[in-house]
Design a protein around this motif. Structure first.
Motif, PDB file in Angstrom:
ATOM      1  N   GLU A  47      -2.330   3.671   7.627  1.00 53.29           N
ATOM      2  CA  GLU A  47      -2.423   5.079   7.231  1.00 53.29           C
ATOM      3  C   GLU A  47      -3.777   5.677   7.611  1.00 53.29           C
ATOM      4  N   LYS A  48      -4.861   4.908   7.395  1.00 57.61           N
ATOM      5  CA  LYS A  48      -6.193   5.406   7.743  1.00 57.61           C
ATOM      6  C   LYS A  48      -6.354   5.579   9.249  1.00 57.61           C
ATOM      7  N   SER A  49      -5.676   4.725  10.022  1.00 59.19           N
ATOM      8  CA  SER A  49      -5.792   4.820  11.484  1.00 59.19           C
ATOM      9  C   SER A  49      -5.232   6.135  12.009  1.00 59.19           C
ATOM     10  N   LYS A  50      -4.312   6.749  11.261  1.00 60.62           N
ATOM     11  CA  LYS A  50      -3.737   8.028  11.687  1.00 60.62           C
ATOM     12  C   LYS A  50      -4.761   9.154  11.676  1.00 60.62           C
ATOM     13  N   GLU A  51      -5.859   8.956  10.936  1.00 54.36           N
ATOM     14  CA  GLU A  51      -6.893   9.985  10.859  1.00 54.36           C
ATOM     15  C   GLU A  51      -7.903   9.893  11.996  1.00 54.36           C
ATOM     16  N   LEU A  52      -7.850   8.817  12.789  1.00 54.86           N
ATOM     17  CA  LEU A  52      -8.797   8.643  13.877  1.00 54.86           C
ATOM     18  C   LEU A  52      -8.491   9.594  15.024  1.00 54.86           C
ATOM     19  N   ALA A  58      -6.389   3.906  17.393  1.00 62.67           N
ATOM     20  CA  ALA A  58      -5.452   3.957  16.267  1.00 62.67           C
ATOM     21  C   ALA A  58      -4.240   3.066  16.542  1.00 62.67           C
ATOM     22  N   LYS A  59      -3.700   3.131  17.745  1.00 64.75           N
ATOM     23  CA  LYS A  59      -2.552   2.291  18.090  1.00 64.75           C
ATOM     24  C   LYS A  59      -2.921   0.820  18.087  1.00 64.75           C
ATOM     25  N   SER A  60      -4.150   0.511  18.516  1.00 66.97           N
ATOM     26  CA  SER A  60      -4.610  -0.877  18.501  1.00 66.97           C
ATOM     27  C   SER A  60      -4.684  -1.416  17.078  1.00 66.97           C
ATOM     28  N   ILE A  61      -5.162  -0.580  16.152  1.00 68.57           N
ATOM     29  CA  ILE A  61      -5.250  -0.991  14.744  1.00 68.57           C
ATOM     30  C   ILE A  61      -3.855  -1.235  14.168  1.00 68.57           C
ATOM     31  N   VAL A  62      -2.931  -0.320  14.440  1.00 65.58           N
ATOM     32  CA  VAL A  62      -1.569  -0.458  13.925  1.00 65.58           C
ATOM     33  C   VAL A  62      -0.931  -1.737  14.454  1.00 65.58           C
ATOM     34  N   THR A  63      -1.102  -2.000  15.743  1.00 62.52           N
ATOM     35  CA  THR A  63      -0.531  -3.208  16.349  1.00 62.52           C
ATOM     36  C   THR A  63      -1.127  -4.467  15.729  1.00 62.52           C
ATOM     37  N   SER A  64      -2.457  -4.479  15.548  1.00 68.70           N
ATOM     38  CA  SER A  64      -3.122  -5.647  14.959  1.00 68.70           C
ATOM     39  C   SER A  64      -2.661  -5.878  13.526  1.00 68.70           C
ATOM     40  N   ILE A 126      -0.011  -9.469  22.500  1.00 69.91           N
ATOM     41  CA  ILE A 126      -1.089  -8.806  21.764  1.00 69.91           C
ATOM     42  C   ILE A 126      -2.406  -8.916  22.517  1.00 69.91           C
ATOM     43  N   PHE A 127      -2.744 -10.135  22.963  1.00 71.95           N
ATOM     44  CA  PHE A 127      -4.032 -10.350  23.614  1.00 71.95           C
ATOM     45  C   PHE A 127      -4.130  -9.580  24.935  1.00 71.95           C
ATOM     46  N   GLU A 128      -3.025  -9.492  25.656  1.00 75.70           N
ATOM     47  CA  GLU A 128      -3.037  -8.806  26.952  1.00 75.70           C
ATOM     48  C   GLU A 128      -2.780  -7.308  26.814  1.00 75.70           C
ATOM     49  N   ARG A 129      -2.446  -6.852  25.607  1.00 71.43           N
ATOM     50  CA  ARG A 129      -2.229  -5.420  25.335  1.00 71.43           C
ATOM     51  C   ARG A 129      -1.210  -4.816  26.296  1.00 71.43           C
ATOM     52  N   GLN A 130      -0.107  -5.538  26.477  1.00 74.21           N
ATOM     53  CA  GLN A 130       0.938  -5.024  27.353  1.00 74.21           C
ATOM     54  C   GLN A 130       1.568  -3.765  26.776  1.00 74.21           C
ATOM     55  N   TYR A 131       1.671  -3.701  25.471  1.00 77.59           N
ATOM     56  CA  TYR A 131       2.123  -2.487  24.786  1.00 77.59           C
ATOM     57  C   TYR A 131       1.661  -2.547  23.346  1.00 77.59           C
ATOM     58  N   ALA A 132       1.716  -1.416  22.682  1.00 81.45           N
ATOM     59  CA  ALA A 132       1.253  -1.325  21.302  1.00 81.45           C
ATOM     60  C   ALA A 132       2.288  -0.560  20.486  1.00 81.45           C
ATOM     61  N   THR A 147       8.080   0.012  17.183  1.00 86.78           N
ATOM     62  CA  THR A 147       7.776   0.290  15.779  1.00 86.78           C
ATOM     63  C   THR A 147       7.001  -0.844  15.115  1.00 86.78           C
ATOM     64  N   SER A 148       7.140  -2.066  15.635  1.00 89.74           N
ATOM     65  CA  SER A 148       6.422  -3.200  15.052  1.00 89.74           C
ATOM     66  C   SER A 148       6.444  -4.368  16.025  1.00 89.74           C
ATOM     67  N   ILE A 149       5.359  -5.156  15.988  1.00 83.42           N
ATOM     68  CA  ILE A 149       5.287  -6.382  16.792  1.00 83.42           C
ATOM     69  C   ILE A 149       4.978  -7.530  15.839  1.00 83.42           C
ATOM     70  N   ALA A 150       5.916  -8.461  15.723  1.00 83.44           N
ATOM     71  CA  ALA A 150       5.742  -9.621  14.847  1.00 83.44           C
ATOM     72  C   ALA A 150       5.500 -10.863  15.695  1.00 83.44           C
ATOM     73  N   MET A 151       5.319 -12.002  15.040  1.00 78.08           N
ATOM     74  CA  MET A 151       5.047 -13.243  15.769  1.00 78.08           C
ATOM     75  C   MET A 151       6.210 -13.630  16.669  1.00 78.08           C
ATOM     76  N   ARG A 152       7.431 -13.403  16.186  1.00 81.57           N
ATOM     77  CA  ARG A 152       8.600 -13.853  16.937  1.00 81.57           C
ATOM     78  C   ARG A 152       9.319 -12.740  17.675  1.00 81.57           C
ATOM     79  N   VAL A 153       9.285 -11.530  17.139  1.00 83.43           N
ATOM     80  CA  VAL A 153      10.127 -10.474  17.700  1.00 83.43           C
ATOM     81  C   VAL A 153       9.353  -9.169  17.837  1.00 83.43           C
ATOM     82  N   THR A 154       9.898  -8.295  18.667  1.00 81.03           N
ATOM     83  CA  THR A 154       9.408  -6.923  18.804  1.00 81.03           C
ATOM     84  C   THR A 154      10.515  -5.980  18.355  1.00 81.03           C
ATOM     85  N   TYR A 155      10.149  -4.966  17.561  1.00 79.31           N
ATOM     86  CA  TYR A 155      11.118  -4.008  17.044  1.00 79.31           C
ATOM     87  C   TYR A 155      11.003  -2.692  17.816  1.00 79.31           C
ATOM     88  N   LEU A 156      12.138  -2.210  18.320  1.00 85.90           N
ATOM     89  CA  LEU A 156      12.196  -0.929  19.026  1.00 85.90           C
ATOM     90  C   LEU A 156      13.087   0.049  18.274  1.00 85.90           C
TER      91      LEU A 156
END
Length: 280
Positions: A47-52, A58-64, A126-132, A147-156
């Motif tokens: 939520e705080k990243s949306k104010e940046l 901001a996208k990097s923070i959300v992904t992390s 994540i490390f290569e920042r292919q997408y966020a 919408t989300s990147i987890a350890m096993r899956v990516t959500y679109l």
């Protein structure tokens, strides 16, 4: 006398069972508490990243944060299961961790390699920042917003449909979210028209649109002229560097404007026709 000893043994066993059961419940409760706290922490950070002002940061923070949430959940549940195994009498906590890891290695040999592949690929993503999170990407046949990147899956989010893609299945990614986009448009003009006049006419339309919508463009667009002799027409091609993700809007609006202006001027846009001969 033997019956009394049996009752005493049953009472002692019941006490141990109940105490172990309570400890197991407490362990699960603590695990759920830590997971909920991590979820709250990551949600606040998102939520705080949306104010940046820096949207990329901001996208990097959300992904992390989404990845951190996923990793910590796995770790907490892993530790909780090791403690529960210990309370059930299966060695100490450290040996249970090793046993669990050994079971995991055995599971890999029986076909669970895909799970490890999903996790490893997710870390590389994540490390290569292919997408966020928030990027518009095409993975395989699926085009949507991450919408989300987890350890096993990516959500679109694909037009309101939630698509879950195992990270290990991701071999090629097209990321449409960039510092800029390119709009491209090809206008067919009939062979019977004066091609030089048609090119100048389309240039005037494009220049007028550019001057009225400069906030959509990074560079002034260019009409490259006649680029192809098509079956029914001569193709006039234009292109320009525009604000990220605005190329579709520009292409849609220009098609309408050019069609209306060509109709006013009487320029003919050819279309495929079928001639039917009716033999008596």
């Amino acid at each position: 006398m033997d019956f009394t000893k049996l009752l005493e043994k049953l009472k002692a066993d019941t006490y141990l069972i109940v105490s172990d059961l309570l400890i197991i419940i407490i362990v699960f409760a603590i695990a759920r508490f830590f997971i909920s706290q991590i979820s709250k922490f990551t949600s606040r950070a998102i939520e705080k990243s949306k104010e940046l002002e820096d949207k990329e940061q901001a996208k990097s923070i959300v992904t992390s944060m989404t990845m951190l949430r996923s990793v910590i959940r796995y770790v907490i549940y892993f530790i909780a299961i090791a403690i529960i195994l210990y309370k059930l009498g299966f060695g100490n906590v450290m040996s249970n961790l090793l046993v669990t890891a050994g079971i995991g290695s055995l599971a890999i040999s029986f076909g669970a390699q895909s799970v490890i592949q999903d996790v490893v690929t997710g870390l590389f993503l994540i490390f290569e920042r292919q997408y966020a999170v928030g990027d518009l990407v095409k993975i395989g046949e699926h085009l949507g917003i991450v919408t989300s990147i987890a350890m096993r899956v990516t959500y679109l989010d694909c037009k309101g449909t939630k698509v879950i893609i195992p990270n290990g299945k991701i071999s090629e990614v097209i990321n449409y979210t960039n510092t800029h986009s390119m709009f491209e448009l090809t206008i067919p003009v009939s062979y019977k028209e004066n091609i030089r006049e048609a090119i100048d006419f389309i240039k005037d339309i494009l220049n007028k649109y550019y001057n009225e919508n400069k906030e959509l463009f990074i560079e002034e667009p260019v009409v490259f002229g006649a680029t192809n002799f098509n079956v029914n027409a001569v193709d006039i091609y234009m292109r320009g560097k525009v604000v990220n993700m605005k190329h579709w809007q520009i292409e849609r609006e220009l098609r309408v404007i050019i069609k209306e202006e060509m109709d006013k001027k009487g320029l003919y846009i050819p279309f495929t026709q079928i001639v039917v001969h009716n033999e008596k």
